[in-house]
Scaffold this motif. Structure first.
Motif, PDB file in Angstrom:
ATOM      1  N   VAL A 192      14.210  11.501   8.410  1.00 33.36           N
ATOM      2  CA  VAL A 192      12.912  11.104   7.867  1.00 33.36           C
ATOM      3  C   VAL A 192      11.839  12.059   8.371  1.00 33.36           C
ATOM      4  N   LYS A 193      11.013  12.536   7.431  1.00 31.68           N
ATOM      5  CA  LYS A 193       9.923  13.440   7.798  1.00 31.68           C
ATOM      6  C   LYS A 193       8.648  13.013   7.067  1.00 31.68           C
ATOM      7  N   PRO A 194       7.483  13.167   7.724  1.00 29.95           N
ATOM      8  CA  PRO A 194       6.222  12.840   7.049  1.00 29.95           C
ATOM      9  C   PRO A 194       5.879  13.918   6.021  1.00 29.95           C
ATOM     10  N   MET A 195       5.357  13.474   4.900  1.00 30.37           N
ATOM     11  CA  MET A 195       4.956  14.425   3.870  1.00 30.37           C
ATOM     12  C   MET A 195       3.492  14.809   4.059  1.00 30.37           C
ATOM     13  N   PRO A 196       3.220  16.098   4.105  1.00 32.29           N
ATOM     14  CA  PRO A 196       1.824  16.519   4.209  1.00 32.29           C
ATOM     15  C   PRO A 196       1.082  16.264   2.904  1.00 32.29           C
ATOM     16  N   THR A 202      21.130  13.070  -0.945  1.00 27.37           N
ATOM     17  CA  THR A 202      20.427  11.832  -1.270  1.00 27.37           C
ATOM     18  C   THR A 202      19.009  11.908  -0.728  1.00 27.37           C
ATOM     19  N   VAL A 203      18.032  11.582  -1.575  1.00 28.56           N
ATOM     20  CA  VAL A 203      16.617  11.632  -1.190  1.00 28.56           C
ATOM     21  C   VAL A 203      16.008  10.256  -1.426  1.00 28.56           C
ATOM     22  N   GLY A 204      15.213   9.790  -0.486  1.00 31.09           N
ATOM     23  CA  GLY A 204      14.569   8.487  -0.615  1.00 31.09           C
ATOM     24  C   GLY A 204      13.230   8.452   0.089  1.00 31.09           C
ATOM     25  N   VAL A 205      12.516   7.348  -0.104  1.00 35.28           N
ATOM     26  CA  VAL A 205      11.217   7.138   0.544  1.00 35.28           C
ATOM     27  C   VAL A 205      11.328   5.908   1.436  1.00 35.28           C
ATOM     28  N   PRO A 206      11.223   6.066   2.745  1.00 34.32           N
ATOM     29  CA  PRO A 206      11.238   4.890   3.628  1.00 34.32           C
ATOM     30  C   PRO A 206       9.847   4.273   3.696  1.00 34.32           C
ATOM     31  N   ARG A 253       0.832  -1.210   0.000  1.00 34.60           N
ATOM     32  CA  ARG A 253       0.000   0.000   0.000  1.00 34.60           C
ATOM     33  C   ARG A 253       0.859   1.249   0.000  1.00 34.60           C
ATOM     34  N   GLN A 254       1.906   1.276   0.838  1.00 39.17           N
ATOM     35  CA  GLN A 254       2.776   2.442   0.893  1.00 39.17           C
ATOM     36  C   GLN A 254       3.563   2.625  -0.400  1.00 39.17           C
ATOM     37  N   ALA A 255       4.017   1.508  -0.985  1.00 36.88           N
ATOM     38  CA  ALA A 255       4.772   1.596  -2.240  1.00 36.88           C
ATOM     39  C   ALA A 255       3.900   2.116  -3.370  1.00 36.88           C
ATOM     40  N   ASN A 256       2.638   1.733  -3.376  1.00 38.04           N
ATOM     41  CA  ASN A 256       1.730   2.183  -4.436  1.00 38.04           C
ATOM     42  C   ASN A 256       1.223   3.595  -4.219  1.00 38.04           C
ATOM     43  N   GLY A 311       6.325   9.856  -1.008  1.00 38.29           N
ATOM     44  CA  GLY A 311       5.359   8.962  -0.378  1.00 38.29           C
ATOM     45  C   GLY A 311       4.833   9.565   0.903  1.00 38.29           C
ATOM     46  N   GLU A 312       4.333   8.714   1.778  1.00 39.60           N
ATOM     47  CA  GLU A 312       3.826   9.201   3.054  1.00 39.60           C
ATOM     48  C   GLU A 312       4.953   9.751   3.907  1.00 39.60           C
ATOM     49  N   ASN A 313       6.159   9.224   3.723  1.00 41.02           N
ATOM     50  CA  ASN A 313       7.356   9.712   4.407  1.00 41.02           C
ATOM     51  C   ASN A 313       8.462   9.900   3.370  1.00 41.02           C
ATOM     52  N   VAL A 314       9.334  10.867   3.614  1.00 41.08           N
ATOM     53  CA  VAL A 314      10.474  11.113   2.736  1.00 41.08           C
ATOM     54  C   VAL A 314      11.702  11.325   3.618  1.00 41.08           C
TER      55      VAL A 314
END
Length: 270
Positions: free
Chosen positions: A158-162, A186-190, A74-77, A135-138
């Motif tokens: 890591v911070k939550p994305m609004p 470097t930027v990623g999505v956990p 769900r998070q990946a999608n 995503g929901e977090n970045v």
């Protein structure tokens, strides 16, 4: 009387057959349930068990239960198009910390994201923008090969994305060694879940070259260097005076020796 007896017997037979079917059904369910699930020794009831972990494609084939894999999936999608804006300086002074800012938001809000980095400087030409997935977090990390810079905070943040708006990262960066050195963003999505965190990069590491110049001396350092200069100059003058005195002494000795030689010659002739 017989008219009432016969229907009553039929009714009893029907009720007796229903009870038997109920008992058989319950017995069958209990037997099946006991065969598939372990029994709780305290209560005697069957315990529910979770399906065995299996490879989950959403987290690169790592093991996860079906429920956990469903959450990872769900998070990946849920990834959407985003934009990242960053303001790496072209030059820095050694020992003079600067604040570097990264802003990430929705791709549709690219102008607002860029303006959030520009701030009061008004120089949008210094801002670098990159398309990213959010995503929901970045998470974002600023690093320096060979520790040419002192960076705080260190590591991935890591911070939550609004759902709307932007998220901001800021680092205090201090150059430690003069010369041309590199900073890497470097930027990623956990993807977070009970089986652990899986970090997926959504932007290839971006490297920025910084021209680090030796910082200007402070007034105390200037006066300290000036005192050292005069001290060394005084020593040089003393040494020079000693050399001059030595040369003068040699010259006087040679001159006096010549005079004595001339005087001795005159006395011999007389």
């Amino acid at each position: 009387m017989r008219r009432f007896v016969l229907p009553a017997l039929v009714l009893l037979l029907v009720l007796s057959g229903c009870d038997n079917r109920t008992e058989v059904t319950n017995a069958s369910y209990t037997e099946t349930d006991n065969a598939e699930a372990p029994i709780d020794a305290a209560t005697g009831n069957a315990m529910l068990t979770e399906a065995a972990p299996a490879a989950c494609p959403a987290i690169g084939g790592r093991q996860a239960s079906p429920a956990q894999c469903a959450e990872y999936t769900r998070q990946a999608n849920a990834l959407t198009d985003g934009i990242a804006a960053f303001d790496p300086p072209g030059k820095m002074r050694m020992g003079a910390p600067e604040t570097l800012t990264l802003v990430i938001g929705q791709a549709a809000d690219a102008a607002a994201v860029t303006n959030a980095v520009v701030g009061d400087s008004g120089d949008a030409n210094m801002v670098r923008t990159e398309k990213v997935a959010i995503g929901e977090n970045v998470s974002a990390e600023l690093s320096s090969p060979n520790s040419m810079f002192r960076i705080a905070p260190e590591g991935r943040v890591v911070k939550p994305m609004p759902a709307r708006g932007q998220q901001i990262w800021q680092w205090s960066v201090e150059a430690l060694v003069p010369g041309k050195h590199k900073l890497t963003l470097t930027v990623g999505v956990p993807i977070l879940g009970a089986a652990g965190e899986v970090w997926q990069p959504v932007l290839e590491p971006r490297t920025f070259e910084i021209d680090v110049q030796a910082r200007p001396r402070t007034w105390p350092e200037f006066f300290d260097d000036l005192a050292k200069f005069f001290t060394s100059l005084k020593g040089a003058l003393v040494a020079l005076a000693a050399v001059i005195a030595a040369v003068a002494g040699v010259w006087l000795a040679v001159k006096n020796f010549g005079r004595k030689a001339e005087k001795g010659g005159e006395e011999g002739e007389g």
